[in-house]
Design an enzyme around this catalytic site. Structure first.
Site, PDB file in Angstrom:
ATOM      1  N   HIS A  34       0.851  -1.181   0.000  1.00  0.00           N
ATOM      2  CA  HIS A  34       0.000   0.000   0.000  1.00  0.00           C
ATOM      3  C   HIS A  34       0.889   1.234   0.000  1.00  0.00           C
ATOM      4  O   HIS A  34       1.937   1.240   0.656  1.00  0.00           O
ATOM      5  CB  HIS A  34      -0.915   0.013   1.238  1.00  0.00           C
ATOM      6  CG  HIS A  34      -2.024   1.000   1.146  1.00  0.00           C
ATOM      7  ND1 HIS A  34      -1.865   2.330   1.497  1.00  0.00           N
ATOM      8  CD2 HIS A  34      -3.310   0.876   0.738  1.00  0.00           C
ATOM      9  CE1 HIS A  34      -3.009   2.964   1.298  1.00  0.00           C
ATOM     10  NE2 HIS A  34      -3.903   2.114   0.849  1.00  0.00           N
TER      11      HIS A  34
ATOM     12  N   GLU B  82      -7.833  -4.940  -0.577  1.00  0.00           N
ATOM     13  CA  GLU B  82      -8.386  -5.718  -1.677  1.00  0.00           C
ATOM     14  C   GLU B  82      -8.311  -7.231  -1.435  1.00  0.00           C
ATOM     15  O   GLU B  82      -9.162  -7.985  -1.892  1.00  0.00           O
ATOM     16  CB  GLU B  82      -7.659  -5.390  -2.992  1.00  0.00           C
ATOM     17  CG  GLU B  82      -8.074  -4.081  -3.626  1.00  0.00           C
ATOM     18  CD  GLU B  82      -7.266  -2.903  -3.102  1.00  0.00           C
ATOM     19  OE1 GLU B  82      -6.318  -3.147  -2.311  1.00  0.00           O
ATOM     20  OE2 GLU B  82      -7.584  -1.763  -3.466  1.00  0.00           O
TER      21      GLU B  82
END
Length: 387
Positions: free
Chosen positions: A272, A325
């Protein structure tokens, strides 16, 4: 003289990483701590303890509702779910045109049409109360548009919304045609709450840039949807599940991951740009998935552990963990959502955060207009004579 020169333009990191562009009271992401919040509350705690409409009220009005405010807000937003005739009649054509690209691409057209049909005016020309009316209407119809486009693309009739179902349960009902069981509806609701907002991500920034021009709410949201559709932003939940499918069995985890990492490929669902620790959304969604249990969940947990170990070995010093996700895909699969609806479902939540940012940005009349450094051929050069 218009514009800026190299001498007066400060150098900024690529992608504006870490650059503060405005003040906000909506929320923040503290990546080194693994924490993010909506207003003054932990977003994960809100997802665990509150309903979607409560958090929607918080984002729009700055406070969690009491019982009376909740009832009024739920009734108000439920009544806004139905589509005007001219939009509903256009949906079959939009669905046919977007049959390959999917419901999220169709949403760009359908939501733009909805804004035009409802006479949305530029936010520059209306006051805060009227902007909120437009934003509420847009947020309320997004699930209706998405599910109708999906069902039409499958050769099915759209399912009309129900006023008596909460936001998440109504979304699943319109998608499947059946009222969902409470456990799955709550799991999807928690996912939706956890993805309402997440700092100045690409789609939120896009919405605010468009808002700064004074455009109408539908235009601002349409631009945000376009940004979200990219696989490096919201387009990854189904791709994370594709990773699990490609690995297939536990004995293939290590060789499959090592091959991709050494080839410089990205492992979808990991890493991320902000978090330097575990993504708190991933932690919560892992817990939800484990509550369902089953072979897919066990395999996902095993893959997560091995990928993190291999990444730590091959990329020492870098903190690479699962992002939202990875387990979002697992939870949505367990709840019966088709994979082509994973990113659209993300949009059904994030539209609330975009709208809160649109309302906040509209209070500032300064247009967002950054500079770029020119690196092309030296200028000016003579224009060649036409031959």
């Amino acid at each position: 003289m218009n514009g800026t020169t190299a001498a007066t333009t400060p150098d900024m990191p690529r992608g504006l990483a870490g650059v503060v562009v405005t003040d906000t009271a909506i929320g923040d992401v503290r990546g080194r701590e693994g924490f993010y919040h909506y207003r003054q509350y932990s977003a994960v705690e809100l997802a665990r303890t509150r309903g979607f409409e409560d958090v929607w009220h918080l984002m729009f009005h700055g406070e969690l509702p009491d019982a009376g405010q909740r009832a009024a807000f739920v009734e108000q937003t439920a009544q806004l779910r139905r589509l005007p005739d001219d939009v509903r009649e256009a949906l079959p054509a939009i669905a046919r045109a977007s049959v390959v690209s999917g419901p999220l691409a169709g949403l760009r057209t359908a939501l733009s049409l909805f804004g035009a049909s409802q006479g949305f005016r530029p936010v520059y020309d209306i006051d805060g109360t009227w902007r909120r009316v437009d934003a509420l209407a847009a947020c309320a119809v997004v699930p209706t548009l998405l599910t109708a486009l999906y069902r039409l693309g499958q050769g099915l009739d759209p399912v009309a919304p129900r006023d008596d179902l909460p936001y998440a349960a109504n979304y699943l009902y319109m998608l499947t045609g059946s009222e969902p069981d409470p456990e799955r509806a709550r799991a999807v609701e928690q996912y939706l709450i956890s993805t309402i907002d997440h700092g100045f991500n690409a789609s939120t920034f896009t919405a605010r840039v468009i808002t700064s021009t004074g455009a109408d709410v539908a235009a601002c949201l349409t631009g945000a949807i376009g940004a979200l559709s990219g696989p490096l932003h919201g387009g990854a939940p189904s791709r994370a599940l594709d990773t699990l499918d490609a690995i297939g069995t536990p004995d293939r985890i290590d060789p499959w991951i090592r091959e991709r990492v050494r080839a410089g490929e990205r492992i979808m669902g990991f890493g991320h740009p902000v978090y330097r620790t575990e993504d708190p959304r991933s932690r919560m969604l892992r817990s939800i998935a484990q509550g369902f249990g089953g072979p897919m969940v066990d395999f996902a947990v095993e893959v997560e552990a091995r990928v993190e170990a291999i990444l730590a070995e091959l990329k020492p010093g870098r903190e690479l963990h699962t992002n939202v996700e990875f387990y979002a895909g697992v939870v949505m699969e367990l709840c019966g959502l088709p994979r082509e609806m994973f990113t659209p479902t993300f949009a059904a939540a994030r539209v609330i955060g975009w709208s809160a940012n649109i309302l906040e940005q509209a209070e500032d009349s300064k247009i967002i207009r950054p500079a770029a450094r020119y690196v092309g051929p030296p200028t000016p050069q003579p224009v060649p004579t036409r031959r």
